[in-house]
Enzyme design. Structure first.
Site, mmCIF file in Angstrom:
data_model
loop_
_atom_site.group_PDB
_atom_site.id
_atom_site.type_symbol
_atom_site.label_atom_id
_atom_site.label_comp_id
_atom_site.label_asym_id
_atom_site.label_seq_id
_atom_site.Cartn_x
_atom_site.Cartn_y
_atom_site.Cartn_z
ATOM 1 N N HIS A 177 0.062 1.176 23.754
ATOM 2 C CA HIS A 177 -0.829 1.826 22.803
ATOM 3 C C HIS A 177 -1.387 0.779 21.835
ATOM 4 O O HIS A 177 -0.792 -0.287 21.659
ATOM 5 C CB HIS A 177 -0.072 2.891 22.001
ATOM 6 C CG HIS A 177 0.280 4.115 22.802
ATOM 7 N ND1 HIS A 177 0.834 5.233 22.239
ATOM 8 C CD2 HIS A 177 0.132 4.379 24.134
ATOM 9 C CE1 HIS A 177 1.022 6.161 23.185
ATOM 10 N NE2 HIS A 177 0.616 5.664 24.336
ATOM 11 N N GLU A 215 -1.626 0.630 18.456
ATOM 12 C CA GLU A 215 -0.795 0.244 17.304
ATOM 13 C C GLU A 215 0.402 -0.581 17.785
ATOM 14 O O GLU A 215 0.817 -1.541 17.139
ATOM 15 C CB GLU A 215 -0.256 1.485 16.566
ATOM 16 C CG GLU A 215 -1.299 2.529 16.218
ATOM 17 C CD GLU A 215 -1.417 3.614 17.293
ATOM 18 O OE1 GLU A 215 -1.598 3.278 18.479
ATOM 19 O OE2 GLU A 215 -1.341 4.797 16.922
ATOM 20 N N CYS A 220 0.870 8.388 17.739
ATOM 21 C CA CYS A 220 1.607 9.380 18.524
ATOM 22 C C CYS A 220 2.999 9.602 17.936
ATOM 23 O O CYS A 220 3.606 8.698 17.367
ATOM 24 C CB CYS A 220 1.712 8.935 19.987
ATOM 25 S SG CYS A 220 2.630 7.413 20.267
ATOM 26 N N CYS A 222 4.492 5.484 18.426
ATOM 27 C CA CYS A 222 3.897 4.583 17.431
ATOM 28 C C CYS A 222 4.294 4.971 16.007
ATOM 29 O O CYS A 222 4.461 4.109 15.149
ATOM 30 C CB CYS A 222 2.384 4.561 17.582
ATOM 31 S SG CYS A 222 1.886 3.796 19.133
HETATM 32 ZN ZN LIG Z 1 1.194 5.620 20.352
#
Ligand SMILES: [Zn+2]
Length: 153
Positions: free
Chosen positions: A56, A58, A84, A95
């Site tokens: 992801h 981040e 998320c 994250c």
């Molecule tokens: Zn995430």
């Protein structure tokens, strides 16, 4: 508009540009993230699927830093999408958890997880519960999700 808010929009536009670099996926959003220190200097950035097919934005930005980087507790994280709070890949921390562990001060997002892949994302709520300031730049939401239109039902 305060200076801080004006700066937030500039950094969010940078994050949106990064989101466009994400390899397109039929099953995941394209997201961009920028981590900015208290002095207004970029510390790191990332985008979806930057280093592997599951990473992801981040997470990718945080992975480039030492977890104990002293700049992180004063940093603002700009992410085009709400971080998320749960993941399909069980072997990876959401994250939201990564951001809490990093101890960042502020999180700025442009749009909220719409429930396409995860039924109930509570990233914003969870960050706020832990005292992190979360800002939503709703006027940039359209632009921030523009590269994800193929995923919208
Ligand atoms: Zn995430």
């Amino acid at each position: 508009m305060s200076d801080e808010t004006r700066g937030d929009r500039g950094w969010m536009r940078h994050a949106i540009g990064l989101a466009r670099l994400s390899p397109q996926s039929p099953t995941a959003f394209s997201v961009g993230a920028v981590i900015v220190g208290a002095d207004g200097v970029e510390i790191s950035h990332g985008w979806s699927r930057e280093t592997d097919e599951k990473v992801h934005a981040e997470e990718s930005a945080l992975n480039k830093l030492d977890p104990d980087d002293p700049r992180l507790p004063h940093a603002t994280v700009y992410s085009t999408l709400e971080p998320c709070s749960q993941r399909a890949s069980q072997d990876r921390a959401p994250c939201t958890d990564r951001l809490l562990r990093a101890g960042v001060r502020r999180v700025v997002i442009a749009w909220r997880e719409p429930g396409t892949f995860v039924v109930n994302c509570v990233g914003v709520e969870k960050l706020r519960e832990h005292g992190i300031e979360v800002i939503e730049l709703q006027d940039l939401a359209e632009e921030a999700m523009s590269m994800n239109r193929h995923l919208r039902l």
